[in-house]
Enzyme design. Sequence first.
Site, PDB file in Angstrom:
ATOM      1  N   GLU B 223      23.815 -34.365  24.729  1.00 15.10           N
ATOM      2  CA  GLU B 223      23.794 -35.332  24.052  1.00 15.10           C
ATOM      3  C   GLU B 223      25.109 -35.564  23.181  1.00 15.10           C
ATOM      4  O   GLU B 223      25.649 -36.772  23.015  1.00 15.10           O
ATOM      5  CB  GLU B 223      22.704 -35.590  22.905  1.00 15.10           C
ATOM      6  CG  GLU B 223      21.442 -35.599  23.465  1.00 15.10           C
ATOM      7  CD  GLU B 223      21.162 -36.783  24.317  1.00 15.10           C
ATOM      8  OE1 GLU B 223      21.806 -37.949  24.116  1.00 15.10           O
ATOM      9  OE2 GLU B 223      20.150 -36.941  24.788  1.00 15.10           O
ATOM     10  N   SER B 493     -44.861 -30.900  19.915  1.00 11.69           N
ATOM     11  CA  SER B 493     -45.492 -30.226  18.719  1.00 11.69           C
ATOM     12  C   SER B 493     -44.360 -29.666  17.716  1.00 11.69           C
ATOM     13  O   SER B 493     -44.966 -29.341  16.600  1.00 11.69           O
ATOM     14  CB  SER B 493     -46.093 -28.938  19.370  1.00 11.69           C
ATOM     15  OG  SER B 493     -46.989 -29.236  20.451  1.00 11.69           O
TER      16      SER B 493
END
Lengths: 357, 753
Positions: B223, B493
């Site tokens: 860069e 149950s």
Amino acid sequence: MTAIKKDPHDSPVSPDNRDEEKAPQAFNDSIGIDIGTANIVVAQNRGKEVSTTIQSNAFFTIPSSQTTKEIIAGKSVLFFEKNSKLYILGNSSEYFANIFRGNTRRPMKDGILNPKEHESADVIKTIIENLVRKPNTEGEKIWFSAPGEPIGKPNTVTYHKSIIKMHLENLGYSPVPINEGMAVIISELSGNGSEFTGIGISVGAGMCNVCLSYLSIPVITYSIQKGGDYIDSLVGSSVGEPSTTIKGVKEKELNLSIKPRNRVETALHIYYEDLFSSLAQSLQEALGSSDNVPSLPKPIPIVLAGGAVLPKGSREKFSKAFDDVRLPINISDIRIAERPLYATAKGALMMAMREKG
Amino acid sequence: MDPVVLIYSPNEIRGKIISETLRVKGIETRLAASHFEVEALIRENFPRIIILDMKKNISTETDFLDALSQKSTGAEIIVLGDKHDPSVPGAPHITNTRWIPGPLAPESIVSEVHTILFPKRNWPFAKRCNAMASEVLLRLKRFFFWSVPITATLVVGLIGGYVYWCIVTLPDIQSLNSYSPYKASEIYSQDNILLSEFYIERRNMISPDTLPRHVKNAFIAVEDARFYKHAGIDPVRILSSFLTNIKEGGFVQGGSTITQQLAKMIFFKPEKTITRKIKEIAISLQIERRYTKNEILGLYLNNAYFGTRAYGIEAASYIYFGKASNDLSTSEAALLAAIPKAPSKYSPFVDPEKALNRRNYVLKRMFQTGFINQDEYRHALGDAIPEKIHARRYKAPYYVDHCRGILEGMVGDRLYTAGLKIYTTLDYRMQEAAEKAVHEGIERLEKRGITGVQAALLAIDIKTGQIKAMVGGTNFWDSQFNRVTQAKRQPGSTFKPIVFLTALEQGLKPSDTIEDKRIDYYVKGQPDAWTPLNYSKKYHGTVTLKTALAHSFNAATVNLASKVGIENMIKTAHRLGIKSTIYPFYSSAIGSSELTLIELVSAYAALASGKRIEPACITRIIDKEQAILVEPPAREETVVGGESLTAIRDMLQSVVLEGTGRGALVLKRPVYGKTGTTNDCVDAWFIGFDENIALGVWVGRDDHIPIGGDENGATVALPIWVDFMRGSGENPQPARITVYPSVTMAAGAVSVN
């Protein structure tokens, strides 16, 4: 579970259940399906025609035996076997119920899967499997009607919607739900400057689905768990008649625009007024309490669909219920869908066609 | 086409209404789903108009509008809502906006948008201008012909003025100090294990000092090789880029320095105008004066976009390589340095060949600039590029997902942007035990030839209501459906204790008796009777309540429910915390009304302690400034009285000591619970507790097909329950056991012996 496999194009329904009408726009091979408490309706476009197929969403069980199986297998009866019972499905279930002097049972209640019927998912799955063709490609989209959440009962329809979705996925489709009220809008308010703006109400057997649509955006959707069955049941217990008798009177003789001729009709008038009044009140509350309702420049229509608005005079009765409520938007007119029983399926089909372009 | 109008509404439907209204009028729109998306779209699309729906007028929306109105977006802002009264103390000073008050009015919105897009023109004047065009042109020509010196002076003055204007309208450089990007929130267990992160952008700021030199060098090489030599702009680089691009036959290197790129990234839109370029140069020079080179490089690397929703080098490092940035190799650093120039073009997941070429170019630049030697260069060139994204899986996923829903309600969008630390109730040690128990339970079933079965487990601290472990299914990554909180199933149950508690509260004792016999129950309107059958298909005659519950007798339970009253049973259920509808049918007494596992376990926690406490997940939320943002209070209510509480605990213990839950005896300590099996074993349950934890286990299939074999709650769910209790390190105190005098109940009457 063993289900009788059929060619997908060889529907077990009798020919009078198949119906053709002109398709509304450009055509492609799409499917829309309305899964209602009383009926399952499939709309498919074939060439330039829209074909609708209806099958009763009901079943009847008889003890299983080899002889019985052989007899009914040869008569195009849709059934499966489970736990030493034969589950007779769809339109045939009524016939068997009459023979055995019993009542058909419903896999759906109040618009969603019936929690009391353990085989409800299997029943619906088998009926759907026999009504829709095989997908042309894996993952082909199919639009199916989904109920709105009942007022004050969030997450009521999640399970129902997920199970239906799962079954359609198992058939190789990518199912997309469309709100039932929205489907009515898409079906009935596409032309004449309507621009898919209005209120669609599907008055079904198990519930009423309501949708306020603005330019095809479902602004408000909800349901109330009252419908045709609610009327049948309350009228039945009020006059001491079985609800099946009431259903027969309602479907064959009732005219809500004339004075009732007997106490059954009187009760039917009363409970229709009750149902429509509940709808009007709920609409007033839903529209009045939402920030989403836009200020509309012109009045919008209300469209009614579903089996429960088939009796003559339904529109007038419904209009009367709106005399006592004040809505934040102006209503231009109240109308009944062109074919009330098929409007939701047709709307789902139109969405599918819209998507495909 | 770029949207002309950008719309944001916290309410999706209102947003769609606005968008569709404009769309049918032929105006291009874009609907943003969050503040973040609004900002991103402003940066990328330069909308002419921004419509903000502030009907709710909550402070976050006001703050957002305030911030937006102060930015130079170039867009007109239309606000739907009631205008703030600037005279009110504390009201934000929002200017340059148009307000549309009152209810949502599509026509008014269209009208306002038209006013902005198509301002009224003085057409007669325009026509006049057109007619006079040739004459004006002629006069201009004459003017320039005779006034060249004057024109030159004017041009120089205008350019000077323009540059001066660019500089005086620069953004404030100091905002770099307070630049606060969105930051992920972290969610921790009670024992400080990081469970997951919530984020929109995967942005984790790191100090440039912690980055290895070769990572920084990779970016500098490609860069801005003269990064340490220039003062913000680099004329040498501009020239060399020009020559490089000619040599390479394409645009491979830009002329902007890293400082310029940072300025562009933070302060400007990505537009290509002379004004922006002048401002960019000016602000770069200011940045260089104020910050060190290392700080500038750090800001750049932390804010660069690497594609795949990764902002910042640390996030990118995890997404591309599944590791922290300080563990990156040279070739990996080179690949990351290759990406910011064009994240979608150079993504190895989009175009591996282009990504490889670009990475090799970065390596070449590193070699050419002397950052790596020949061997390192050759070695790095041989490294492969990644083929798939490293999606981070997280711990306790069903629990985390459950918390996410609750947290969104508590803090909204801030969950994904504000860098919060969220502390939860989960005990990770218990969670591991839970996951292991479920996994092994399913494995045991598979060995018995039963496949495709799901299981869920929930553990709640009975004293605090805090959720300590949650497993919502066998594999979250295959199915996110949470069977603890979302699946409504028949409890069978496991519902029975509610019937027996109702009886105890009406004055009965565990030693009272009830008939376990065939009874036909008729319901009004139903022609057929319903006759409850026991699991064994046998009836047992007169039995004590304790025996009836211990052995889970259906006929006795329904008989008892009919005597205590179904409505009373329903009231007890709701009092214990069950929210689902319990239908007023006899079959509800043996668990036919569907409910969720979390409701059941919560109810059993109330049976254990006598107190109803809403199951809790979040203990504390701390914001970026370490201030406590939320600390939900615990709410508890005593719902079961002393004697009834002791008695129901005693009865639930007898289930384990002598009944269907005997499998739990292996724990060799007092535990309490109840098995449950629905018709054909579609659902298998064991719900119970010890002195600390209420624990529930469900096993079944999503499509309600029976589990298969001769399985039931005791064979399928109880072993998982026992495994968790054994593996979670629980060590409670022994329970007290109370004996009551026996009472006989017959044919609706009660008599005490």
